[in-house]
Write a protein that holds these residues in place. Structure first.
Motif, mmCIF file in Angstrom:
data_model
loop_
_atom_site.group_PDB
_atom_site.id
_atom_site.type_symbol
_atom_site.label_atom_id
_atom_site.label_comp_id
_atom_site.label_asym_id
_atom_site.label_seq_id
_atom_site.Cartn_x
_atom_site.Cartn_y
_atom_site.Cartn_z
ATOM 1 N N MET A 1 0.661 -1.184 0.261
ATOM 2 C CA MET A 1 0.048 -0.021 -0.061
ATOM 3 C C MET A 1 0.718 1.363 -0.224
ATOM 4 O O MET A 1 0.197 2.648 -0.364
ATOM 5 C CB MET A 1 -0.904 0.029 1.269
ATOM 6 C CG MET A 1 -2.061 -1.193 1.208
ATOM 7 S SD MET A 1 -2.944 -0.788 2.797
ATOM 8 C CE MET A 1 -3.639 -2.291 2.498
ATOM 9 N N GLN A 105 -0.189 -7.012 -2.386
ATOM 10 C CA GLN A 105 -0.950 -6.685 -3.906
ATOM 11 C C GLN A 105 -0.241 -7.330 -4.813
ATOM 12 O O GLN A 105 -0.852 -8.095 -5.694
ATOM 13 C CB GLN A 105 -1.068 -4.990 -4.212
ATOM 14 C CG GLN A 105 -1.905 -5.234 -5.600
ATOM 15 C CD GLN A 105 -2.081 -3.522 -5.798
ATOM 16 O OE1 GLN A 105 -1.697 -2.556 -5.118
ATOM 17 N NE2 GLN A 105 -2.478 -3.273 -6.847
ATOM 18 N N GLN A 106 1.056 -7.605 -4.688
ATOM 19 C CA GLN A 106 1.435 -8.321 -5.730
ATOM 20 C C GLN A 106 1.246 -10.084 -5.434
ATOM 21 O O GLN A 106 1.356 -10.855 -6.452
ATOM 22 C CB GLN A 106 3.138 -8.334 -5.626
ATOM 23 C CG GLN A 106 4.233 -9.214 -6.384
ATOM 24 C CD GLN A 106 4.781 -10.447 -5.690
ATOM 25 O OE1 GLN A 106 5.368 -10.137 -4.455
ATOM 26 N NE2 GLN A 106 4.585 -11.610 -6.123
ATOM 27 N N SER A 109 -2.072 -10.862 -6.742
ATOM 28 C CA SER A 109 -1.930 -11.046 -8.189
ATOM 29 C C SER A 109 -1.404 -12.262 -8.553
ATOM 30 O O SER A 109 -2.076 -12.859 -9.519
ATOM 31 C CB SER A 109 -0.622 -9.767 -8.845
ATOM 32 O OG SER A 109 -0.764 -10.134 -10.362
ATOM 33 N N TYR A 129 -9.844 -2.485 1.178
ATOM 34 C CA TYR A 129 -8.684 -2.361 0.540
ATOM 35 C C TYR A 129 -8.971 -2.447 -1.208
ATOM 36 O O TYR A 129 -9.115 -3.606 -1.669
ATOM 37 C CB TYR A 129 -7.705 -3.198 1.001
ATOM 38 C CG TYR A 129 -6.489 -3.427 0.081
ATOM 39 C CD1 TYR A 129 -5.741 -2.042 -0.184
ATOM 40 C CD2 TYR A 129 -5.688 -4.745 -0.178
ATOM 41 C CE1 TYR A 129 -4.317 -2.236 -0.894
ATOM 42 C CE2 TYR A 129 -4.478 -4.638 -0.834
ATOM 43 C CZ TYR A 129 -4.059 -3.445 -1.416
ATOM 44 O OH TYR A 129 -2.763 -3.552 -1.690
ATOM 45 N N GLY A 131 -6.630 -2.142 -3.575
ATOM 46 C CA GLY A 131 -5.754 -2.922 -4.250
ATOM 47 C C GLY A 131 -6.116 -4.096 -4.609
ATOM 48 O O GLY A 131 -5.756 -4.684 -5.553
ATOM 49 N N ALA A 132 -6.506 -5.043 -3.582
ATOM 50 C CA ALA A 132 -6.920 -6.274 -3.673
ATOM 51 C C ALA A 132 -8.138 -6.568 -4.797
ATOM 52 O O ALA A 132 -8.378 -7.139 -5.782
ATOM 53 C CB ALA A 132 -7.282 -7.018 -2.403
ATOM 54 N N THR A 135 -7.137 -5.712 -8.214
ATOM 55 C CA THR A 135 -6.333 -6.869 -8.719
ATOM 56 C C THR A 135 -7.345 -8.145 -9.309
ATOM 57 O O THR A 135 -7.093 -8.454 -10.383
ATOM 58 C CB THR A 135 -5.681 -7.110 -7.753
ATOM 59 O OG1 THR A 135 -4.520 -6.131 -7.555
ATOM 60 C CG2 THR A 135 -4.542 -8.364 -8.211
ATOM 61 N N ASP A 201 -6.297 -10.927 5.045
ATOM 62 C CA ASP A 201 -5.494 -9.967 4.841
ATOM 63 C C ASP A 201 -5.118 -9.492 6.362
ATOM 64 O O ASP A 201 -5.871 -8.955 6.916
ATOM 65 C CB ASP A 201 -5.761 -8.884 4.071
ATOM 66 C CG ASP A 201 -4.535 -7.738 3.602
ATOM 67 O OD1 ASP A 201 -3.879 -7.829 4.438
ATOM 68 O OD2 ASP A 201 -4.790 -6.994 2.726
#
Length: 389
Positions: A1, A105-106, A109, A129, A131-132, A135, A201
């Protein structure tokens, strides 16, 4: 993040630029107090200890340390992570189940390659979140936002949604900052009896200041829970290290579908971190930083209470290094950000964390991890002047 502005400000279209009258390149106005989430206090990290261990690793592995390591991460690090997670969070796993990555986040992915977009319908917290959520969307998955109750995700809405996999942040919900109750965790485990997977998470679990220990959901259903976390940048500013614990069923899928996984964390940093953990430096540093950040949190709460009594609602009192302020003004969050910016204070919007929804008042994000107690107080005072006159 944590974004690329860790050591400085980024130019974005939403912030006005000052133009030199002689036609020189425009520059950003001065920002005295940057309440950016993810900024951290670098001066408190014991660099001498880290460098000592790093040099020791180099000396020991001088003939081999640059050789390509294991794609899943160094076994010695995964062994230390398994021990840490079991002692701190009750995680039930072997080192073989852990995959090391750079950021959560990676790893999400990577997870989109392990799960099946045709079979798995993903539920996400709303708000939560982004980002998740994004993705999974970009990975071609069906995604449904699930509303929150006072103690976590709405089980009733989750049941009605049709989702068979759910992404949650039980230790600290990203926006509302609540800790998911043990009763709610138990309900989710029961929900798992007839559904596929739960993605837990567990970000910033290191910064729990007041509430008693609640076990991770993974410890309650290790065969159905995918556990994701990171060693907080507030504690380890030198390197991005995250981890994912896969149930054995999905571990087999990982080896089948992502056999070419390219480990993103340098082997030298992994070996140094494993020594940092095994020799007890991590535990001592966590204890020290908890006290340090708890004092900052107290200063932040006192400043909000003193300068903005009854004018804001706050989420994030007992966990983490940031808070969300809902400001009782009929305006857009961009207006709040602009008013703050004119006073030399930078705060951040939150609209992107909502999957859907319209709200009566705007909410802004303030991170205070990198600011001194004096800067926190002065920054909040300027915000009060900017927003309430």
């Amino acid at each position: 993040m944590i974004g690329g502005a860790l050591f400085g400000l980024q130019r974005t279209e939403q912030w006005p630029l000052r133009h030199d009258k002689r036609g020189a390149e425009p520059r950003l106005p001065d920002v005295r107090f940057d309440f950016r989430y993810g900024n951290i206090e670098l001066g408190t990290f014991p660099f001498h200890q880290w460098n000592k261990l790093r040099n020791k690793v180099i000396a020991y592995h001088q003939q081999h340390y640059m050789v390509e390591g294991l794609s899943q991460g160094e076994y010695i690090l995964r062994k230390e992570l398994a021990k840490l997670l079991h002692e701190a969070r009750g995680i039930i796993c072997t080192p073989e189940q852990i995959i090391v990555g750079a950021t959560p986040q990676q790893l999400v992915s990577l997870l989109t390659q392990i799960l099946d977009r045709e079979r798995h319908f993903i539920g996400v917290e709303n708000p939560g979140y982004d980002g998740a959520r994004n993705t999974f969307l970009h990975g071609g998955y069906r995604v449904q936002g699930i509303s929150l109750d006072v103690d976590g995700v709405s089980i009733k809405e989750l049941e009605k949604s049709g989702a068979n996999a759910m992404y949650v942040s039980p230790s600290q919900q990203f926006i509302h900052k609540m800790t998911m109750s043990l009763e709610k965790r138990t309900e989710l485990v029961k929900w798992l009896d007839s559904h596929a997977y739960l993605m837990e998470d567990d970000y910033e679990w290191e910064f729990k200041y007041q509430e008693s220990y609640i076990p991770s959901i993974q410890s309650m259903a290790p065969q159905k829970v995918i556990y994701i976390g990171r060693l907080s940048k507030a504690l380890l500013p030198l390197v991005n290290v995250s981890y994912m614990v896969l149930p054995y069923e999905l571990l087999a899928c990982f080896h089948q579908r992502v056999s070419e996984y390219d480990q993103p964390v340098a082997r030298l940093e992994q070996l140094t971190l494993s020594a940092y953990l095994s020799e007890g430096y991590w535990h001592k540093h966590v204890q020290y930083m908890r006290k340090n950040y708890a004092e900052k949190r107290k200063a932040f709460l006192q400043a909000i209470s003193y300068y903005m009594p009854g004018q804001v609602e706050m989420e994030g009192k007992d966990t983490g290094l940031h808070a969300f302020l809902t400001v009782k003004r009929k305006c857009a969050e961009a207006e709040l950000m602009e008013l703050a910016y004119k006073r030399g204070v930078k705060v951040y919007g939150t609209a992107r964390y909502w999957f859907r929804g319209i709200h009566e008042y705007p909410t802004v994000l303030l991170g205070y991890g990198a600011l001194s107690q004096q800067d926190i107080q002065e920054g909040v005072r300027l915000l009060a002047e900017a927003w309430f006159g």
